[in-house]
Design a protein around this motif. Structure first.
Motif, PDB file in Angstrom:
ATOM      1  N   ILE A  11       0.829  -1.207   0.000  1.00 50.65           N
ATOM      2  CA  ILE A  11       0.000   0.000   0.000  1.00 50.65           C
ATOM      3  C   ILE A  11       0.866   1.260   0.000  1.00 50.65           C
ATOM      4  O   ILE A  11       0.550   2.236  -0.685  1.00 50.65           O
ATOM      5  CB  ILE A  11      -0.975  -0.023   1.196  1.00 50.65           C
ATOM      6  N   ASN A  12       1.954   1.242   0.735  1.00 54.87           N
ATOM      7  CA  ASN A  12       2.862   2.396   0.763  1.00 54.87           C
ATOM      8  C   ASN A  12       3.497   2.670  -0.600  1.00 54.87           C
ATOM      9  O   ASN A  12       3.833   3.813  -0.912  1.00 54.87           O
ATOM     10  CB  ASN A  12       3.961   2.197   1.811  1.00 54.87           C
ATOM     11  N   ASN A  13       3.670   1.645  -1.401  1.00 57.91           N
ATOM     12  CA  ASN A  13       4.297   1.800  -2.711  1.00 57.91           C
ATOM     13  C   ASN A  13       3.284   2.019  -3.829  1.00 57.91           C
ATOM     14  O   ASN A  13       3.679   2.184  -4.989  1.00 57.91           O
ATOM     15  CB  ASN A  13       5.173   0.588  -3.027  1.00 57.91           C
ATOM     16  N   ALA A  14       2.016   2.036  -3.518  1.00 60.32           N
ATOM     17  CA  ALA A  14       0.978   2.212  -4.541  1.00 60.32           C
ATOM     18  C   ALA A  14       1.085   3.573  -5.220  1.00 60.32           C
ATOM     19  O   ALA A  14       0.814   3.697  -6.420  1.00 60.32           O
ATOM     20  CB  ALA A  14      -0.405   2.037  -3.922  1.00 60.32           C
ATOM     21  N   GLU A  15       1.480   4.597  -4.494  1.00 57.65           N
ATOM     22  CA  GLU A  15       1.587   5.945  -5.053  1.00 57.65           C
ATOM     23  C   GLU A  15       2.593   6.014  -6.198  1.00 57.65           C
ATOM     24  O   GLU A  15       2.432   6.781  -7.128  1.00 57.65           O
ATOM     25  CB  GLU A  15       1.968   6.954  -3.959  1.00 57.65           C
ATOM     26  N   TYR A  16       3.640   5.197  -6.122  1.00 53.48           N
ATOM     27  CA  TYR A  16       4.665   5.189  -7.163  1.00 53.48           C
ATOM     28  C   TYR A  16       4.151   4.560  -8.460  1.00 53.48           C
ATOM     29  O   TYR A  16       4.705   4.803  -9.530  1.00 53.48           O
ATOM     30  CB  TYR A  16       5.914   4.435  -6.690  1.00 53.48           C
ATOM     31  N   LEU A  17       3.107   3.752  -8.338  1.00 51.51           N
ATOM     32  CA  LEU A  17       2.580   3.053  -9.507  1.00 51.51           C
ATOM     33  C   LEU A  17       1.639   3.919 -10.349  1.00 51.51           C
ATOM     34  O   LEU A  17       1.478   3.666 -11.538  1.00 51.51           O
ATOM     35  CB  LEU A  17       1.830   1.798  -9.065  1.00 51.51           C
ATOM     36  N   LYS A  18       1.024   4.931  -9.733  1.00 48.86           N
ATOM     37  CA  LYS A  18       0.038   5.739 -10.461  1.00 48.86           C
ATOM     38  C   LYS A  18       0.603   6.389 -11.724  1.00 48.86           C
ATOM     39  O   LYS A  18      -0.002   6.280 -12.797  1.00 48.86           O
ATOM     40  CB  LYS A  18      -0.578   6.796  -9.540  1.00 48.86           C
ATOM     41  N   ARG A  26      -2.566   5.953 -20.825  1.00 44.66           N
ATOM     42  CA  ARG A  26      -2.887   7.289 -21.348  1.00 44.66           C
ATOM     43  C   ARG A  26      -4.357   7.667 -21.101  1.00 44.66           C
ATOM     44  O   ARG A  26      -4.952   8.390 -21.874  1.00 44.66           O
ATOM     45  CB  ARG A  26      -2.576   7.368 -22.840  1.00 44.66           C
ATOM     46  N   ASP A  27      -4.901   7.143 -20.012  1.00 41.76           N
ATOM     47  CA  ASP A  27      -6.284   7.431 -19.642  1.00 41.76           C
ATOM     48  C   ASP A  27      -6.410   7.254 -18.132  1.00 41.76           C
ATOM     49  O   ASP A  27      -6.016   6.222 -17.581  1.00 41.76           O
ATOM     50  CB  ASP A  27      -7.231   6.473 -20.379  1.00 41.76           C
ATOM     51  N   ASN A  28      -6.974   8.269 -17.464  1.00 47.01           N
ATOM     52  CA  ASN A  28      -7.072   8.243 -16.005  1.00 47.01           C
ATOM     53  C   ASN A  28      -7.890   7.075 -15.476  1.00 47.01           C
ATOM     54  O   ASN A  28      -7.480   6.397 -14.535  1.00 47.01           O
ATOM     55  CB  ASN A  28      -7.673   9.561 -15.488  1.00 47.01           C
ATOM     56  N   GLU A  29      -9.070   6.856 -16.056  1.00 51.57           N
ATOM     57  CA  GLU A  29      -9.950   5.795 -15.554  1.00 51.57           C
ATOM     58  C   GLU A  29      -9.335   4.413 -15.779  1.00 51.57           C
ATOM     59  O   GLU A  29      -9.376   3.553 -14.905  1.00 51.57           O
ATOM     60  CB  GLU A  29     -11.335   5.886 -16.208  1.00 51.57           C
ATOM     61  N   THR A  30      -8.775   4.207 -16.950  1.00 52.77           N
ATOM     62  CA  THR A  30      -8.139   2.925 -17.238  1.00 52.77           C
ATOM     63  C   THR A  30      -6.919   2.732 -16.340  1.00 52.77           C
ATOM     64  O   THR A  30      -6.641   1.615 -15.895  1.00 52.77           O
ATOM     65  CB  THR A  30      -7.728   2.848 -18.717  1.00 52.77           C
ATOM     66  N   ALA A  31      -6.213   3.810 -16.065  1.00 51.97           N
ATOM     67  CA  ALA A  31      -5.051   3.740 -15.172  1.00 51.97           C
ATOM     68  C   ALA A  31      -5.489   3.332 -13.759  1.00 51.97           C
ATOM     69  O   ALA A  31      -4.813   2.535 -13.099  1.00 51.97           O
ATOM     70  CB  ALA A  31      -4.322   5.079 -15.139  1.00 51.97           C
ATOM     71  N   LYS A  32      -6.612   3.868 -13.300  1.00 53.89           N
ATOM     72  CA  LYS A  32      -7.121   3.490 -11.974  1.00 53.89           C
ATOM     73  C   LYS A  32      -7.465   2.005 -11.938  1.00 53.89           C
ATOM     74  O   LYS A  32      -7.182   1.315 -10.956  1.00 53.89           O
ATOM     75  CB  LYS A  32      -8.358   4.321 -11.625  1.00 53.89           C
ATOM     76  N   ASP A  33      -8.096   1.511 -13.031  1.00 52.67           N
ATOM     77  CA  ASP A  33      -8.427   0.087 -13.098  1.00 52.67           C
ATOM     78  C   ASP A  33      -7.166  -0.771 -13.085  1.00 52.67           C
ATOM     79  O   ASP A  33      -7.109  -1.798 -12.409  1.00 52.67           O
ATOM     80  CB  ASP A  33      -9.237  -0.217 -14.363  1.00 52.67           C
ATOM     81  N   LEU A  34      -6.163  -0.334 -13.845  1.00 48.76           N
ATOM     82  CA  LEU A  34      -4.898  -1.066 -13.905  1.00 48.76           C
ATOM     83  C   LEU A  34      -4.221  -1.091 -12.533  1.00 48.76           C
ATOM     84  O   LEU A  34      -3.720  -2.123 -12.092  1.00 48.76           O
ATOM     85  CB  LEU A  34      -3.973  -0.443 -14.953  1.00 48.76           C
ATOM     86  N   LEU A  35      -4.239   0.030 -11.853  1.00 50.05           N
ATOM     87  CA  LEU A  35      -3.651   0.113 -10.517  1.00 50.05           C
ATOM     88  C   LEU A  35      -4.387  -0.816  -9.553  1.00 50.05           C
ATOM     89  O   LEU A  35      -3.768  -1.549  -8.777  1.00 50.05           O
ATOM     90  CB  LEU A  35      -3.683   1.550  -9.997  1.00 50.05           C
ATOM     91  N   GLN A  36      -5.702  -0.806  -9.618  1.00 50.74           N
ATOM     92  CA  GLN A  36      -6.491  -1.655  -8.734  1.00 50.74           C
ATOM     93  C   GLN A  36      -6.211  -3.138  -9.000  1.00 50.74           C
ATOM     94  O   GLN A  36      -6.030  -3.923  -8.076  1.00 50.74           O
ATOM     95  CB  GLN A  36      -7.979  -1.364  -8.928  1.00 50.74           C
ATOM     96  N   GLU A  37      -6.150  -3.518 -10.279  1.00 48.99           N
ATOM     97  CA  GLU A  37      -5.861  -4.909 -10.623  1.00 48.99           C
ATOM     98  C   GLU A  37      -4.454  -5.298 -10.164  1.00 48.99           C
ATOM     99  O   GLU A  37      -4.231  -6.406  -9.679  1.00 48.99           O
ATOM    100  CB  GLU A  37      -6.004  -5.113 -12.131  1.00 48.99           C
ATOM    101  N   THR A  38      -3.512  -4.375 -10.292  1.00 53.44           N
ATOM    102  CA  THR A  38      -2.137  -4.636  -9.847  1.00 53.44           C
ATOM    103  C   THR A  38      -2.104  -4.870  -8.341  1.00 53.44           C
ATOM    104  O   THR A  38      -1.455  -5.808  -7.864  1.00 53.44           O
ATOM    105  CB  THR A  38      -1.215  -3.459 -10.221  1.00 53.44           C
ATOM    106  N   MET A  63       2.293  -4.843 -12.894  1.00 51.70           N
ATOM    107  CA  MET A  63       1.477  -3.885 -13.643  1.00 51.70           C
ATOM    108  C   MET A  63       1.755  -3.992 -15.142  1.00 51.70           C
ATOM    109  O   MET A  63       0.828  -4.021 -15.951  1.00 51.70           O
ATOM    110  CB  MET A  63       1.728  -2.454 -13.169  1.00 51.70           C
ATOM    111  N   ARG A  64       3.020  -4.048 -15.500  1.00 55.05           N
ATOM    112  CA  ARG A  64       3.371  -4.133 -16.918  1.00 55.05           C
ATOM    113  C   ARG A  64       2.805  -5.406 -17.542  1.00 55.05           C
ATOM    114  O   ARG A  64       2.254  -5.387 -18.641  1.00 55.05           O
ATOM    115  CB  ARG A  64       4.893  -4.101 -17.077  1.00 55.05           C
ATOM    116  N   ASN A  65       2.905  -6.517 -16.841  1.00 56.16           N
ATOM    117  CA  ASN A  65       2.394  -7.786 -17.361  1.00 56.16           C
ATOM    118  C   ASN A  65       0.879  -7.763 -17.523  1.00 56.16           C
ATOM    119  O   ASN A  65       0.346  -8.283 -18.511  1.00 56.16           O
ATOM    120  CB  ASN A  65       2.830  -8.951 -16.481  1.00 56.16           C
ATOM    121  N   ILE A  66       0.177  -7.173 -16.573  1.00 57.70           N
ATOM    122  CA  ILE A  66      -1.278  -7.049 -16.688  1.00 57.70           C
ATOM    123  C   ILE A  66      -1.628  -6.208 -17.901  1.00 57.70           C
ATOM    124  O   ILE A  66      -2.520  -6.562 -18.687  1.00 57.70           O
ATOM    125  CB  ILE A  66      -1.885  -6.431 -15.406  1.00 57.70           C
ATOM    126  N   PHE A  67      -0.930  -5.097 -18.084  1.00 58.30           N
ATOM    127  CA  PHE A  67      -1.190  -4.211 -19.216  1.00 58.30           C
ATOM    128  C   PHE A  67      -0.947  -4.946 -20.542  1.00 58.30           C
ATOM    129  O   PHE A  67      -1.771  -4.892 -21.455  1.00 58.30           O
ATOM    130  CB  PHE A  67      -0.308  -2.960 -19.142  1.00 58.30           C
TER     131      PHE A  67
END
Length: 166
Positions: A11-18, A26-38, A63-67
């Motif tokens: 959780i502490n490292n989640a901010e670095y992933l955003k 290249r999309d805020n909503e999709t990025a949030k989904d990707l972060l959540q899945e990660t 994250m990269r692998n999910i993407f």
């Protein structure tokens, strides 16, 4: 490392992933989904993390692998197989005329047939249809791989019998 400590480190490292998620999608909503899945995958696969290694690199890799997997899944869904003798792969975005009324009727019939499948077949089939791999479905449903393959096969067989005119 205990589960609580691991969860806190993730959780502490989640901010670095955003920023990385936004760069990839290249999309805020999709990025949030990707972060959540990660975050979900990281927490679900806690036992695969080796304590003392770089947690940021581990999370970036997840994250990269999910993407990449999502990108490939979407690209695969946009490809249509031509059933001619030569079996050419056609890009669905090329010249095609859509008859929405006929398509809608066919889709309703197909959706109804899928809806009427027994739950034991419907769940694995829908996950496979959404682009998940057999082993991912087996993990999600906590079933053996052979069982998942068998259920998807029987779901296809049942659908084929119900939808003979397609």
């Amino acid at each position: 490392m205990s589960a609580i400590e691991f969860n806190q480190v993730v959780i502490n490292n989640a901010e670095y992933l955003k920023p990385f998620a936004i760069t990839l999608t290249r999309d805020n909503e999709t990025a949030k989904d990707l972060l959540q899945e990660t975050m979900f995958r990281a927490l679900a696969n806690r036992e695969k993390y080796n304590a003392g290694t770089n947690i940021k690199a581990w999370l970036y890799t997840i994250m990269r692998n999910i993407f990449i997997n999502d990108y490939r899944r979407k690209a695969k869904q946009n490809t249509v197989l031509d059933n001619s003798i030569n079996d050419f792969l056609l890009n669905s975005n090329q010249l095609s005329v859509v008859n929405a009324a006929e398509s809608n009727l066919k889709m309703k019939e197909i959706q109804q047939a899928v809806y009427e499948l027994p739950e034991i077949f419907k769940n694995p089939f829908m996950l496979y249809f959404d682009g998940y791999k057999y082993n991912e479905i087996a993990e999600l449903l906590k079933e053996p791989l052979g069982t998942i393959k068998s259920r998807i096969h029987f779901a296809r067989k049942l659908l084929k019998e119900q939808l003979t005119r397609f």
